[in-house]
Design a protein around this motif. Structure first.
Motif, mmCIF file in Angstrom:
data_model
loop_
_atom_site.group_PDB
_atom_site.id
_atom_site.type_symbol
_atom_site.label_atom_id
_atom_site.label_comp_id
_atom_site.label_asym_id
_atom_site.label_seq_id
_atom_site.Cartn_x
_atom_site.Cartn_y
_atom_site.Cartn_z
ATOM 1 N N ASN A 249 0.709 -1.245 -0.205
ATOM 2 C CA ASN A 249 -0.102 -0.061 0.057
ATOM 3 C C ASN A 249 0.898 1.282 0.087
ATOM 4 N N TRP A 250 2.081 1.270 0.328
ATOM 5 C CA TRP A 250 2.955 2.220 0.417
ATOM 6 C C TRP A 250 3.486 2.872 -0.887
ATOM 7 N N LYS A 251 3.178 2.092 -1.897
ATOM 8 C CA LYS A 251 3.348 2.534 -3.359
ATOM 9 C C LYS A 251 2.358 3.688 -3.668
ATOM 10 N N MET A 252 1.243 3.618 -3.011
ATOM 11 C CA MET A 252 0.118 4.699 -3.534
ATOM 12 C C MET A 252 0.741 6.122 -3.048
ATOM 13 N N TYR A 253 1.245 6.331 -1.858
ATOM 14 C CA TYR A 253 2.180 7.556 -1.650
ATOM 15 C C TYR A 253 3.147 7.987 -2.721
ATOM 16 N N TYR A 254 3.947 7.015 -3.412
ATOM 17 C CA TYR A 254 4.830 7.539 -4.491
ATOM 18 C C TYR A 254 4.313 7.879 -5.548
ATOM 19 N N ILE A 255 3.344 7.004 -6.025
ATOM 20 C CA ILE A 255 2.661 7.148 -7.292
ATOM 21 C C ILE A 255 2.000 8.829 -7.270
ATOM 22 N N ILE A 256 1.220 9.145 -6.044
ATOM 23 C CA ILE A 256 0.584 10.204 -6.017
ATOM 24 C C ILE A 256 1.618 11.321 -5.998
ATOM 25 N N ARG A 257 2.447 11.355 -4.944
ATOM 26 C CA ARG A 257 3.428 12.304 -5.016
ATOM 27 C C ARG A 257 4.155 12.935 -6.248
ATOM 28 N N ASN A 258 4.919 11.543 -6.689
ATOM 29 C CA ASN A 258 5.691 11.918 -7.839
ATOM 30 C C ASN A 258 5.102 12.111 -8.964
ATOM 31 N N ARG A 259 3.780 11.818 -9.174
ATOM 32 C CA ARG A 259 2.882 12.266 -10.317
ATOM 33 C C ARG A 259 2.909 13.762 -10.262
ATOM 34 N N ILE A 260 2.499 14.284 -9.199
ATOM 35 C CA ILE A 260 2.086 15.689 -8.946
ATOM 36 C C ILE A 260 3.379 16.366 -9.141
ATOM 37 N N ILE A 261 4.401 15.950 -8.750
ATOM 38 C CA ILE A 261 6.002 16.793 -8.915
ATOM 39 C C ILE A 261 6.008 16.760 -10.328
ATOM 40 N N LYS A 265 6.311 20.311 -12.776
ATOM 41 C CA LYS A 265 7.452 20.434 -13.614
ATOM 42 C C LYS A 265 6.997 20.739 -14.940
ATOM 43 N N ILE A 266 6.076 19.820 -15.727
ATOM 44 C CA ILE A 266 5.856 19.790 -17.201
ATOM 45 C C ILE A 266 4.970 21.159 -17.564
ATOM 46 N N SER A 267 3.964 21.376 -16.536
ATOM 47 C CA SER A 267 3.049 22.310 -16.875
ATOM 48 C C SER A 267 3.412 23.750 -16.641
ATOM 49 N N GLY A 268 4.327 23.902 -15.857
ATOM 50 C CA GLY A 268 4.964 25.338 -15.448
ATOM 51 C C GLY A 268 3.731 26.180 -14.860
ATOM 52 N N ILE A 269 3.575 27.415 -15.419
ATOM 53 C CA ILE A 269 2.685 28.267 -14.983
ATOM 54 C C ILE A 269 1.160 27.921 -15.096
ATOM 55 N N LEU A 270 0.977 26.929 -15.733
ATOM 56 C CA LEU A 270 -0.380 26.321 -15.799
ATOM 57 C C LEU A 270 -0.962 25.111 -14.647
ATOM 58 N N PHE A 271 0.225 25.019 -13.977
ATOM 59 C CA PHE A 271 -0.052 23.666 -12.971
ATOM 60 C C PHE A 271 -1.212 24.093 -12.307
ATOM 61 N N PHE A 272 -1.513 25.334 -11.664
ATOM 62 C CA PHE A 272 -2.436 25.325 -10.734
ATOM 63 C C PHE A 272 -3.679 25.194 -11.322
ATOM 64 N N PRO A 273 -4.372 25.961 -12.474
ATOM 65 C CA PRO A 273 -5.539 25.533 -13.093
ATOM 66 C C PRO A 273 -5.553 23.905 -13.463
ATOM 67 N N PHE A 274 -4.409 23.324 -13.893
ATOM 68 C CA PHE A 274 -4.357 21.876 -14.330
ATOM 69 C C PHE A 274 -4.565 21.230 -13.066
ATOM 70 N N SER A 275 -4.222 21.456 -11.893
ATOM 71 C CA SER A 275 -4.108 20.649 -10.775
ATOM 72 C C SER A 275 -5.585 20.445 -10.456
ATOM 73 N N VAL A 276 -6.703 20.953 -10.804
ATOM 74 C CA VAL A 276 -8.144 20.464 -10.397
ATOM 75 C C VAL A 276 -8.167 19.220 -11.120
ATOM 76 N N LEU A 277 -7.669 19.041 -12.275
ATOM 77 C CA LEU A 277 -8.008 17.686 -12.989
ATOM 78 C C LEU A 277 -6.958 16.864 -11.994
ATOM 79 N N LEU A 278 -5.795 17.155 -12.013
ATOM 80 C CA LEU A 278 -4.911 16.061 -11.365
ATOM 81 C C LEU A 278 -5.474 15.551 -9.858
ATOM 82 N N VAL A 279 -6.089 16.670 -9.096
ATOM 83 C CA VAL A 279 -6.676 16.105 -7.838
ATOM 84 C C VAL A 279 -7.693 15.446 -8.114
ATOM 85 N N PHE A 280 -8.688 15.490 -9.156
ATOM 86 C CA PHE A 280 -9.910 14.823 -9.496
ATOM 87 C C PHE A 280 -9.318 13.096 -9.585
ATOM 88 N N GLY A 281 -8.374 13.231 -10.402
ATOM 89 C CA GLY A 281 -7.562 11.909 -10.478
ATOM 90 C C GLY A 281 -7.171 11.124 -9.554
#
Length: 325
Positions: A249-261, A265-281
């Motif tokens: 079950n510990w793998k869930m921590y790394y999947i979520i944390r590292n995916r957000i990181i 990185k890849i979205s740059g200044i668009l991260f915060f509007p995009f993060s809504v979709l990310l949190v939904f996922g």
């Protein structure tokens, strides 16, 4: 733009060192080593992450002079293992390129020769192979990707179709030519050794597992180097597409944390509007696994650390919050 071969010397095929990270999969590792040594790699570095299954003893009995065995005293995770192996390959062998893959993946016959025959621009820093399951279907988890954040239209399509991923189209696997990508997995990823020794450096070992490869290859692109997808270079990956959270079950921590990181990185200044979709996922992942022990604590800690880009928690801590009642 002038083209040259993958070799930087112009005196025959370039030297390529393979880096394989293994943990507790001796049976599969034997298959991987067999297929790897069948090709003309100049060196093969195996990082044994303190496997308790007899891996160390079996590796000690191998006689091929190209093998370089690094036996670790603790499990460094995939990220730490690749950092260790790539550092050794870049500094302790005379290779011009390094190729990475896991202990359940291997190059298909002729893969190395295909790479050595490529004509690459001097601006190409990495090459991603086409990865398949042993039944010859495309391994989705290893499909290279293109950032949608470069074009507004791509972002809109991503929002409209939540099932759409950043991965390249399957049609790309049927083409003959090299194709540009923005990031890739470490299964069958070739990188110039000079960059590992220099500006690119090593993978971020404190990620432990997941997204270390996509973050590393995205860093390569961010430094201005090109990454090419080469459909003619084929690897097999004998893996499962799902993670068994009921066992680890510990793998869930790394999947979520590292995916957000990674997405930050890849979205740059668009991260915060995009993060809504990310949190939904992330919420969907939580609902699917809500009966797993300590899932709520793992998810909330991962989200917190992901948004803060905090990678300072060690693996012992992550395991402890996955086991605490």
């Amino acid at each position: 733009m002038s083209l040259n071969s993958a070799s930087s010397t112009g005196q025959g095929p370039c030297k390529v060192t393979a880096v394989i990270v293994t943990y507790n999969r001796l049976s599969m590792l034997k298959t991987v080593i067999k297929h790897t040594l069948a090709q003309n790699f100049s060196s093969v570095v195996v990082v044994n992450n303190a496997s308790p299954d007899g891996t160390r003893g079996w590796l000690a009995g191998q006689t091929d002079p190209r093998l370089r065995i690094l036996n670790e005293t603790i499990n460094l995770g995939g990220a730490g293992g690749f950092a260790r192996g790539m550092d050794y390959a870049a500094r302790q062998t005379d290779c011009e390129w390094i190729v990475c893959f896991d202990d359940d993946a291997w190059p298909q016959p002729g893969a190395l020769g295909q790479f050595q025959s490529l004509s690459l621009s001097s601006e190409t820093g990495g090459v991603a192979a086409a990865v398949y399951f042993p039944d010859d279907t495309v391994c989705d988890m290893n499909r290279p990707g293109l950032s949608p954040f470069r074009k507004i239209g791509s972002i809109i399509r991503l929002i409209r179709d939540r099932k759409k991923t950043f991965a390249i189209d399957l049609a790309a696997y049927e083409k003959d030519e090299l194709q540009p990508v923005d990031y890739a997995s470490f299964v069958g990823f070739f990188v110039r050794a000079g960059l590992v020794r220099g500006s690119l450096g090593l993978p971020q070992k404190d990620l432990f597992v997941y997204a270390d490869d996509t973050l590393y290859t995205w860093k390569l692109r961010s430094l201005g180097w090109k990454i090419k997808f080469a459909p003619g270079i084929r690897f097999y990956h004998d893996c499962s597409t799902t993670v068994d959270f009921s066992r680890n079950n510990w793998k869930m921590y790394y999947i979520i944390r590292n995916r957000i990181i990674f997405y930050r990185k890849i979205s740059g200044i668009l991260f915060f509007p995009f993060s809504v979709l990310l949190v939904f996922g992330v919420f969907r992942l939580y609902l699917k696994n809500r009966n797993i022990r300590n899932v709520r604590r793992l998810v909330l800690t991962a989200i917190w650390d992901g948004f803060l880009q905090n990678t300072k928690r060690n693996h012992e801590f992550v395991v402890s919050i996955s086991e605490t009642s």
